[in-house]
Every structure is written in C-alpha cells, then in structure tokens.
Motif scaffolding. Structure first.
Motif, PDB file in Angstrom:
ATOM      1  N   ASP A 194      11.771  23.062 -17.601  1.00  0.00           N
ATOM      2  CA  ASP A 194      11.239  24.346 -18.068  1.00  0.00           C
ATOM      3  C   ASP A 194      12.112  25.520 -17.637  1.00  0.00           C
ATOM      4  N   GLY A 195      13.423  25.334 -17.714  1.00  0.00           N
ATOM      5  CA  GLY A 195      14.342  26.422 -17.411  1.00  0.00           C
ATOM      6  C   GLY A 195      14.609  26.664 -15.945  1.00  0.00           C
ATOM      7  N   GLU A 196      13.971  25.919 -15.053  1.00  0.00           N
ATOM      8  CA  GLU A 196      14.192  26.083 -13.617  1.00  0.00           C
ATOM      9  C   GLU A 196      15.054  24.937 -13.101  1.00  0.00           C
ATOM     10  N   ASP A 197      16.025  25.286 -12.265  1.00  0.00           N
ATOM     11  CA  ASP A 197      16.992  24.312 -11.770  1.00  0.00           C
ATOM     12  C   ASP A 197      16.702  23.935 -10.320  1.00  0.00           C
ATOM     13  N   VAL A 198      16.735  22.635 -10.050  1.00  0.00           N
ATOM     14  CA  VAL A 198      16.721  22.106  -8.685  1.00  0.00           C
ATOM     15  C   VAL A 198      18.079  21.475  -8.457  1.00  0.00           C
ATOM     16  N   ILE A 199      18.837  21.973  -7.483  1.00  0.00           N
ATOM     17  CA  ILE A 199      20.203  21.510  -7.218  1.00  0.00           C
ATOM     18  C   ILE A 199      20.216  20.699  -5.933  1.00  0.00           C
ATOM     19  N   TYR A 200      20.791  19.489  -6.014  1.00  0.00           N
ATOM     20  CA  TYR A 200      20.976  18.644  -4.825  1.00  0.00           C
ATOM     21  C   TYR A 200      22.470  18.566  -4.553  1.00  0.00           C
ATOM     22  N   ALA A 201      22.921  19.247  -3.507  1.00  0.00           N
ATOM     23  CA  ALA A 201      24.352  19.351  -3.209  1.00  0.00           C
ATOM     24  C   ALA A 201      24.585  19.050  -1.735  1.00  0.00           C
ATOM     25  N   ARG A 248      21.501  31.552  -8.457  1.00  0.00           N
ATOM     26  CA  ARG A 248      20.049  31.754  -8.389  1.00  0.00           C
ATOM     27  C   ARG A 248      19.241  30.562  -8.892  1.00  0.00           C
ATOM     28  N   PRO A 249      19.544  29.321  -8.464  1.00  0.00           N
ATOM     29  CA  PRO A 249      18.668  28.206  -8.835  1.00  0.00           C
ATOM     30  C   PRO A 249      17.314  28.352  -8.151  1.00  0.00           C
ATOM     31  N   ALA A 250      16.301  27.717  -8.719  1.00  0.00           N
ATOM     32  CA  ALA A 250      14.963  27.800  -8.131  1.00  0.00           C
ATOM     33  C   ALA A 250      14.938  27.165  -6.747  1.00  0.00           C
ATOM     34  N   VAL A 251      15.614  25.990  -6.611  1.00  0.00           N
ATOM     35  CA  VAL A 251      15.646  25.277  -5.327  1.00  0.00           C
ATOM     36  C   VAL A 251      17.052  24.712  -5.129  1.00  0.00           C
ATOM     37  N   LEU A 252      17.573  24.853  -3.931  1.00  0.00           N
ATOM     38  CA  LEU A 252      18.835  24.224  -3.555  1.00  0.00           C
ATOM     39  C   LEU A 252      18.599  23.359  -2.320  1.00  0.00           C
ATOM     40  N   ILE A 253      18.932  22.074  -2.428  1.00  0.00           N
ATOM     41  CA  ILE A 253      18.842  21.146  -1.293  1.00  0.00           C
ATOM     42  C   ILE A 253      20.264  20.844  -0.848  1.00  0.00           C
ATOM     43  N   THR A 254      20.605  21.202   0.367  1.00  0.00           N
ATOM     44  CA  THR A 254      21.965  20.994   0.855  1.00  0.00           C
ATOM     45  C   THR A 254      21.926  20.591   2.323  1.00  0.00           C
ATOM     46  N   SER A 279      29.561  30.992   3.043  1.00  0.00           N
ATOM     47  CA  SER A 279      30.015  31.842   1.947  1.00  0.00           C
ATOM     48  C   SER A 279      29.494  31.344   0.601  1.00  0.00           C
ATOM     49  N   ILE A 280      29.539  30.031   0.396  1.00  0.00           N
ATOM     50  CA  ILE A 280      29.078  29.455  -0.872  1.00  0.00           C
ATOM     51  C   ILE A 280      27.581  29.662  -1.039  1.00  0.00           C
ATOM     52  N   LEU A 281      26.817  29.425   0.018  1.00  0.00           N
ATOM     53  CA  LEU A 281      25.365  29.602  -0.072  1.00  0.00           C
ATOM     54  C   LEU A 281      25.014  31.062  -0.355  1.00  0.00           C
ATOM     55  N   SER A 282      25.746  31.991   0.233  1.00  0.00           N
ATOM     56  CA  SER A 282      25.485  33.406  -0.025  1.00  0.00           C
ATOM     57  C   SER A 282      25.763  33.753  -1.481  1.00  0.00           C
ATOM     58  N   HIS A 283      26.764  33.124  -2.047  1.00  0.00           N
ATOM     59  CA  HIS A 283      27.090  33.384  -3.454  1.00  0.00           C
ATOM     60  C   HIS A 283      26.054  32.759  -4.385  1.00  0.00           C
ATOM     61  N   VAL A 284      25.664  31.518  -4.110  1.00  0.00           N
ATOM     62  CA  VAL A 284      24.696  30.835  -4.971  1.00  0.00           C
ATOM     63  C   VAL A 284      23.336  31.523  -4.900  1.00  0.00           C
ATOM     64  N   ALA A 285      22.938  31.964  -3.704  1.00  0.00           N
ATOM     65  CA  ALA A 285      21.696  32.730  -3.498  1.00  0.00           C
ATOM     66  C   ALA A 285      20.490  32.080  -4.160  1.00  0.00           C
ATOM     67  N   GLY A 317      16.734  40.144  -6.123  1.00  0.00           N
ATOM     68  CA  GLY A 317      16.663  39.892  -7.550  1.00  0.00           C
ATOM     69  C   GLY A 317      17.953  40.289  -8.236  1.00  0.00           C
ATOM     70  N   ALA A 318      18.249  39.624  -9.347  1.00  0.00           N
ATOM     71  CA  ALA A 318      19.458  39.899 -10.098  1.00  0.00           C
ATOM     72  C   ALA A 318      19.355  41.260 -10.781  1.00  0.00           C
ATOM     73  N   THR A 319      20.415  42.065 -10.705  1.00  0.00           N
ATOM     74  CA  THR A 319      20.428  43.362 -11.351  1.00  0.00           C
ATOM     75  C   THR A 319      20.973  43.224 -12.763  1.00  0.00           C
ATOM     76  N   ILE A 320      20.750  44.268 -13.560  1.00  0.00           N
ATOM     77  CA  ILE A 320      21.237  44.269 -14.934  1.00  0.00           C
ATOM     78  C   ILE A 320      22.637  44.870 -14.949  1.00  0.00           C
ATOM     79  N   GLN A 321      23.580  44.158 -15.554  1.00  0.00           N
ATOM     80  CA  GLN A 321      24.924  44.693 -15.685  1.00  0.00           C
ATOM     81  C   GLN A 321      24.957  45.721 -16.815  1.00  0.00           C
ATOM     82  N   GLN A 322      25.641  46.804 -16.570  1.00  0.00           N
ATOM     83  CA  GLN A 322      25.777  47.855 -17.567  1.00  0.00           C
ATOM     84  C   GLN A 322      27.250  48.146 -17.802  1.00  0.00           C
ATOM     85  N   ILE A 323      27.569  48.491 -19.033  1.00  0.00           N
ATOM     86  CA  ILE A 323      28.918  48.940 -19.371  1.00  0.00           C
ATOM     87  C   ILE A 323      28.821  50.407 -19.772  1.00  0.00           C
TER      88      ILE A 323
END
Length: 741
Positions: free
Chosen positions: A165-172, A193-199, A557-563, A711-717
């Motif tokens: 249903d559009g939500e990602d569970v990542i096992y890394a 921004r996956p719903a759940v990250l297992i690492t 660093s990677i976890l901070s980016h994936v958030a 939360g993710a912000t909206i990109q503007q040009i």
C-alpha cells in the motif's frame, strides 16, 4: 491507519549471533535470514523452532552461514516449508558454502544435523530474482511486493524492499557503501523516508583506514613474511570476501612480478571460481566494462592455483607460499589443520581478514594480547579395519535383513488387502472384453488402474491370497493425432540438473578431494579419531579488516540521509547497539527501537492512509494523464460507503469548487539546462542550485526533498528577472516540464 508491521527478533540482537528476524506485514510472516554459527548449536534455533511452521516466505540477504546456515536444518527438523527468495549468486554460492561446511564437518566428526540431500532440498525451494526485480506475492500475501537491491559486501548481497500500500519496509544489514574491485557499493542511500528501516549496529563503533592504505599494508605484511622464508595462511570463507582478496593478490602479483605461489584451498574451490566467472553482470562496473571491451574475465586466475584436498597442498614444492583456506573461524576445515602445523614456526604468518565468530579459535587468537598456546582438537576420519570392520558389516547386514523382512510383511499385507477387495463375486467365467489387452499391458505397467487375471474354473475365497498377479492398465488420452503427450514429463528442471551434477561430480570439473568423494558415495566404513593437542603459537598473528562492511561514520551518515520514519536496530554488540540508538534518536528520527529476542515491537506507520473504492460513475468523468509509469488525475469527490461497508469515492452532488493548478513532476537542473540549450538559450550554472538563463533570468531551486529528521519539504523553483519576452518564454519552457492538474 497505515500498513500493520511487527518485528520479532529470533536471533542476533545485542550480540553478534546469527541473523534471523520475523517481520509480519498485515498478517503475512516474512523470515528475514536464517543464520547459524560455525558451531551449529541447535539451542540458538529454539526461538525459530516456535514460529517456523507459521512462516510464509523466507528472504535471504547474504550467503554466509550467519545469514543462511540454518536453512537446511530448519526445513528438515523445524517444520519450515515456506518459499525462499534470493538473488542468483546467493542461491548458487550459498549452496557451495553449505557443501563446504558439511564436508569439513563430516571429515572430523559424526555430523548429522543435515545432509547433502537436505541442502539440495532446501535450495530447490529458492526463487531467484534479479536486482530491482519486483515479485508480487500471491494468496495470503496479495498486495505485497518484494524486490532485492544492491547491498555490496558479498556477490549478490541484498537489501530487501518490501512494499505494501505504498509503504516501504527496508531490510538492510551488512551493507557496504564503498565501491570495491569486484563489487559496486550499496544503493541504500537511494531510499528516502521509508516507513520502516531494519538495519544492524555491527560496525557502529568501528572505523576503517582508506582502502589504498589498507591494501598496501596487507601486501607489505605478506611480502615481508615470504621474503623471510615463511608461509602465510589466510583463513577465509568459502565463497564470500575471498573473491576480493583473490583480485588484490592477482593484481599485486602481476604488477610486482612476484613468483611466490598462491593456493586457494577448499572442498569446492573449483566450483566456486567456475560459478563466479559466470556472474560478471552482478559485479562492479569496471569488471563488466573490461569484459565488454576486451572479453577479459577478471576471474581467469593467472597466479592463484585451486586446490581441493590437503594432499594436493602437501605435494607442492617446499618454499614460501600463500594459502587461502576455509574456514575463517578455524573451527574446522583445512585452515584448522594448517594452523596446527604452521603455528609453531616463528617465520609464518596467520593473517585474519575478518573478525572470528564469538567462541571460536579465530576469535581467541585475535584477542589482545594473543595467547602463547592454545588447546585444539585434531580429528580425522580413518577406515575401519579388523574386528571393527567385521562388527560394522555384521550390523549393516542385520539392519538390511530387518528392513527386507519388514518390507516383505508390508507387501504381503497389501496383497491380502488388494485381493480381498478386488476379487469378483459374480460368475467366474464372465470375462471383461478389455482383458484381452492384458498380455501387452502387463509388460509395461503404467497408470493407476488395476485388473486381476482370470483363473478359469476357480474363485478363491476373499480371505486367501489368490494365485494370480495384478497388472496395470494404461488409460491414456488420445486425440486425432494419437496419444496425448505431456511435455512436462520429459523436462529436466534446471535446478534439479545442477544439483544432480553437484552431488555426483562435486565441482563443475568433476573434482572433489577423495575424502569428500567417499563421503558423498559412502564407499568405505570409517570412524573419527580425535586427540587433544596443546599448540604453541610462535607464528605472527595479524588482523586487517576486509569484512566489506561500512564503518560507523559511514553508517551514521547513510542513516541520516535515508531518514526513515521508524528505525529498528539489530545484530551488534550491546555497546554498539546502544551507541547507535542514542545517535539516531538525536539525528535521524524520533522512533528508534532495539528489541530483545522474542520481543515483538509494533512499528505500524502513523500515516492516516485508507483504502477507498472509486465508483464507476466517478471514473467515467476522470481524465488521466500519463506520468512515467503512472497515470494521474485530479478528483473532486465525496466519501461514501458501498454495500460491503467499504469506503467509496462518489461524484459530488454540487458543483466542484475551483482549485489552484498543481504542477506534478520532478525536474533536474542539468537536464533542464540541456533542454534550454537545445532551444537556443545560453545557460550556465551560477552557484549551488542557481542557473542563469539568457541575459536577465535566473532559476533557483529552493527546499530539500530529503530533509533529515522531519517531514519532507516541498521543492520550489523560483524565477528571478524582469518581466520581458525572455522571462515568459523561459517560464513556459519550465511549465512544459511538469504536468498541470
């Protein structure tokens, strides 16, 4: 509410034990990895034994024992019967890894936890997927999509993405961001921004030197030992990180024109390299391009020789040499025996390239300071002779007689039952016309129908065994062209053929050492003879990190980016787990979990997502626009319920209110620069996120789509410049890159 997700660790939390985790997504149970240690201790699998029968699918990430070592045992003894999913290399090389462990154990013990047949049976259930290939689960898992992605570290190593249903569970777990000689780095950073990250937190406290410095120290240590007339032993895994070490040695020996021999010694070394030669598309871009341009296969080895028995190593000429041999834990295998022989010579070097598993001989030798002496068990399998052989043969004959007697009794009972049920009670002289085919059909029995031969003038009572024999009558289907043939009856499955070849021939070259071959064919009665030894450790001991895992700084660093919205930490020492947990709570996300064994945590998404049904009346008035792989549209509707109490979107009963235009899509500034240049407009970048178009107009990209921790912000040009013909022209070109709803 969002997709329901629960995580239950079965092994491998707050310690370095094998990895095994149960993840339940809307009632569908995934077993993430099925690991075991080189000790093969069944007590570690007790949590798994309680849930094995309820598992719906198994996902394997890597092919070492810590990730899949328990798979054959779980399927044979614990009731695990779910389908298994992996990449092609994990399937092939995982099979060889367990073969090597079985042979190594069987040669020094009465190993009976699983057999080669059990290994074959377990891997026959594996569905092999390519990277980024979506697999849609069926039945109970309807709506769930799984896909493997590049993890690095091992060939075919996998990060699993599970979507519902559009939500990602990542096992890394055990990923590597560094690009190496034979592997590309992980793609974990591409998930945002996956719903759940297992690492894992395995390397949270570790730091690594630059790769070039590490490789140079590695070669210098080996050369120093060889030039001092010593031997070098590298205890390695069967088919994992050994591949990177082989390429390093091949490259160094070629550049420096060294003549010292290098040997790769395992029970399956030939098979390993032969399989790896065919997996170039799973390797680094440099290896793939080299093969495309010059047809040069990096694993056509010029300096490393393959050995499959200890006898072959003993027959090589005397002198300094490098031996890469399994097992890395030194608990069994050829490396164990070589260590015992070489440890007492101060000129030799034992070079560890990965941390030994807890409680193993390798871990003991890696302690600081290292021990000066260790107690080891030296075991070997020897043929039975004399009275032992006679007693063994008598016992085998007794077992065969008992089995034959039991089989005959069962056959007799079956015959009595069959005759009593099938003897006709009518006129014995009435013969079915179809019985005229009995002579021809009896010679080639097939089908499921049985018919008894008529005995003229005598009908035996139902309680006696009739003096007649049964035959099979073939009721085949026929069409206008003759008998209907099922092609599937004549097809040999690829995996069956591969496993049969492995079981009979061993390596692809048909090469296994004599001991392994006798174990497969069970040719000679034998026993295991063991003795305890105190080994004086006078040789040099060294450890260099070639595990291929991202270090602590890179992981953070990677976890901070994936958030991720929610983070679950597994597999790592208690100290490393707590350290990474506290860091992530401050810098990654507010929901960080580190569960204990058998502790179930609910990481269901907090998103307010609902399933709704679009009514036919509404859909008939909606105009969709194509956007990549999707079709999008703006819908004005009101929420109602269907007869089944399911939410449904219905057409508005009043006119729809006006809404502002929405631009849908994502624009990349370099691509838009090329587009404007193709239209004859001069474009150049002016600082970060800014692009000067023509003489007076500037475009700026504002906002970050991957904002960390929130939360993710909206990109503007933003378009800057005086209102002019040039301004409106560039604005129209910009609008053309989006879809307006």
């Amino acid at each position: 509410m969002g997709t329901s997700v629960q995580v239950t660790p079965l092994c491998g939390v707050y310690n370095e034990n094998p990895l095994s985790y149960l993840v339940t997504i809307d009632g569908f149970n995934f077993l993430l990895d099925c690991g075991w240690t080189d000790h093969f201790d069944p007590s570690l699998l007790e949590p798994l034994s309680r849930v094995a029968a309820s598992v719906d699918a198994v996902l394997l990430s890597h092919y070492d024992t810590l990730h899949l070592g328990a798979l054959p045992y779980a399927m044979k003894q614990l009731g695990l019967s779910a389908p298994v999913f992996s990449t092609v290399p994990v399937h092939r090389l995982g099979l060889l890894t367990l073969y090597d462990h079985y042979f190594s154990r069987k040669q020094v013990s009465e190993f009976d936890l699983f057999t080669l047949d059990d290994v074959d049976s377990a891997f026959q259930n594996v569905t092999r997927l390519a990277y980024s290939q979506n697999h849609h689960m069926s039945g109970k898992g309807e709506g769930i999509v799984i896909a493997p992605h590049v993890a690095g570290r091992l060939l075919g190593g996998t990060i699993w993405k599970i979507t519902k249903d559009g939500e990602d569970v990542i096992y890394a777990v055990d990923f590597n961001h560094r690009k190496e000689r034979h592997l590309n780095g992980t793609v974990l950073e591409s998930f945002v921004r996956p719903a759940v990250l297992i690492t894992d937190a395995y390397n949270a406290l570790n730091s690594q030197p630059p790769r070039r410095q590490r490789d140079q120290e590695f070669i210098d240590a080996i050369r120093k030992t060889l030039e001092g007339h010593g031997n070098v032993l590298l205890p390695v895994d069967t088919a994992g990180r050994i591949l990177e070490l082989i390429l390093i040695l091949e490259q160094c020996w070629a550049q420096l024109h060294l003549a010292y021999p290098i040997y790769f010694l395992t029970n399956v070394s030939s098979s390993t390299i032969d399989y790896v030669k065919s997996f170039l598309e799973w390797m680094s871009d440099s290896i793939a391009k080299s093969f495309e341009n010059s047809r040069d296969n990096s694993f056509l080895l010029k300096h490393v020789k393959l050995l499959i028995s200890k006898a072959e190593l003993e027959n090589v000429p005397d002198g300094p040499k490098v031996v890469l041999s399994s097992m890395a834990s030194l608990e069994a295998g050829f490396a164990h025996d070589i260590f015992i022989e070489w440890a007492a010579d101060a000129k030799n070097l034992i070079l560890f390239t990965e941390r030994g598993q807890f409680g193993t001989l390798a871990r003991m030798l890696q302690s600081d300071p290292p021990p000066k002496a260790v107690k080891v068990t030296l075991s070997k399998r020897v043929p039975l002779v004399g009275e032992e052989l006679v007693a063994y043969e008598e016992e085998q004959n007794r077992i065969k007689r008992e089995e034959a007697l039991k089989a005959s009794l069962i056959k007799e009972e079956e015959s009595k039952a069959a005759v009593g049920a099938d003897i006709p009670v009518g006129d014995p002289m009435v013969v079915d016309g179809s019985s005229s085919h009995a002579a021809s059909d009896a010679a080639a029995p097939s089908g499921d129908a049985y018919r008894d031969i008529l005995i003229d003038g005598f009908v035996p009572p139902s309680t006696s065994v009739a003096p007649m024999f049964p035959f099979y009558e073939n009721f085949s289907e026929w069409d206008d062209f003759g008998e209907v043939i099922n092609p599937d009856d004549y097809v040999i499955k690829e995996e069956d053929a591969d496993l049969a070849s492995m079981a009979v021939d061993g390596d692809l070259d048909g090469k296994f050492d004599e001991g392994a071959a006798s174990l497969i064919l069970d040719m000679k009665p034998s026993k295991v003879v063991s003795s305890e030894l105190a080994v004086q450790v006078k040789c040099s001991l060294s450890f260099m990190d070639f595990e291929g895992r991202s270090d602590g700084r890179s992981v953070k660093s990677i976890l901070s980016h994936v958030a991720p919205l929610k983070l679950v930490l597994v597999h790592g020492s208690a100290e490393a787990t707590e350290h990474l947990k506290q860091y992530c709570l401050k810098h990654v996300c507010p929901h960080v979990y580190a569960p204990q064994i058998d502790e179930t945590i609910d990481v269901t998404s907090d998103l307010c997502a609902y399933k709704v049904q679009l009514s036919e009346k509404l859909m008939s008035n909606v105009l969709f626009k194509k956007l990549g792989d999707y079709e999008i549209a703006w819908v004005d509707a009101e929420v109602g319920k269907t007869e089944n109490d399911m939410l449904s979107l219905l057409p508005l009963s009043t006119p729809a209110p006006p809404h502002k235009s929405v631009l849908v899509g994502d624009i990349k500034m370099p691509d838009f620069k090329q587009f404007l240049e193709s239209k004859g407009i001069q474009v150049e970048f002016a600082g970060v996120g800014a692009m000067r178009c023509g003489e007076h107009v500037t475009l700026r990209k504002v906002g970050d789509a991957s904002q960390k921790g929130g939360g993710a912000t909206i990109q503007q040009i933003v378009i800057e410049g005086p209102l002019s013909e040039e301004y409106y022209l560039i604005r129209n070109y910009l609008y053309s890159q989006f879809y307006s709803l």
